[in-house]
Scaffold this active site. Structure first.
Site, PDB file in Angstrom:
ATOM      1  CB  ILE A 111      -1.981  -8.650   2.031  1.00  0.00           C
ATOM      2  CG1 ILE A 111      -0.765  -8.653   2.964  1.00  0.00           C
ATOM      3  CG2 ILE A 111      -1.640  -8.050   0.684  1.00  0.00           C
ATOM      4  CD1 ILE A 111       0.396  -9.520   2.472  1.00  0.00           C
ATOM      5  CB  CYS A 112      -0.638  -4.565   3.671  1.00  0.00           C
ATOM      6  SG  CYS A 112       0.328  -3.147   4.256  1.00  0.00           S
TER       7      CYS A 112
END
Length: 210
Positions: A111-112
């Protein structure tokens, strides 16, 4: 039954809120207080504690040298400042671990900023994926996967889950689905409660969980 390990990479400035739903619910006991099927095991580059973005001090359970796809159900990587282009080498070993997991057929969830690191490692070049934005992931050196970018909160392709940093609930739901953690009706109610704030979903979740 001994719970199977789900490994979480930890490193300085890790965005702890991006994996809060994941770790809490994987480790959560059921309504009868029985341990779940999985347990979160933290993995560090060394045995030294790290400091998350939220200021928490977390000590790794194991080091990367001890990490093996054969003893894991999944590797999860959150964002951090150390994934950025100016620190592109800081988390290279975690991206290398992700490659080993995918090559072994064991799922990886990123994620991210972690998607930036996987992009720099070439792991997004031939898989559909998402990130914080197309422009964001394009900062990754040697990234060649622009044609496979999808403007979605979460994208799953061949064992790799990628998510934008603003979608921790959807990220968690995709991880739960990949691990077959909940029955579909429980997962649906969980997402309606945490993802949309529907108060009626709380009672559906309680009923479904029982």
């Amino acid at each position: 039954m001994t719970p199977q390990a789900v490994h979480l990479g930890i490193y300085d400035t890790m965005s702890d809120w991006e994996v809060g739903y994941v770790t809490a619910h994987i480790n959560k006991r059921d309504w009868q207080r029985r341990p779940g099927r999985y347990r979160v095991v933290t993995v560090g580059a060394t045995t030294e504690p790290v400091t998350t973005m939220g200021g928490l001090r977390v000590a790794p359970d194991i080091t990367l040298d001890e990490l093996s796809p054969d003893a894991s159900a999944m590797l999860i990587l959150a964002g951090s400042e150390t994934w950025g282009p100016t620190n592109s080498g800081a988390n290279t070993a975690f991206a290398d671990a992700a490659r080993r997991f995918l090559d072994a057929g064991v799922p990886v969830a990123a994620i991210c900023g972690a998607t930036l690191g996987l992009a720099a490692a070439g792991l997004l070049d031939d898989r559909e994926h998402t990130s914080n934005a197309a422009q964001f992931v394009a900062f990754a050196p040697r990234y060649a996967g622009a044609a496979h970018y999808r403007d979605e909160p979460v994208v799953v392709d061949r064992g790799l889950i990628t998510a934008t940093g603003t979608a921790p609930v959807a990220f968690a739901r995709s991880i739960f689905d990949a691990l077959d953690l909940y029955a579909p009706d429980v997962a649906d109610a969980w997402f309606d409660l945490y993802g949309t704030g529907d108060p009626a979903a709380f009672f559906r979740l309680e009923q479904a969980a029982r």
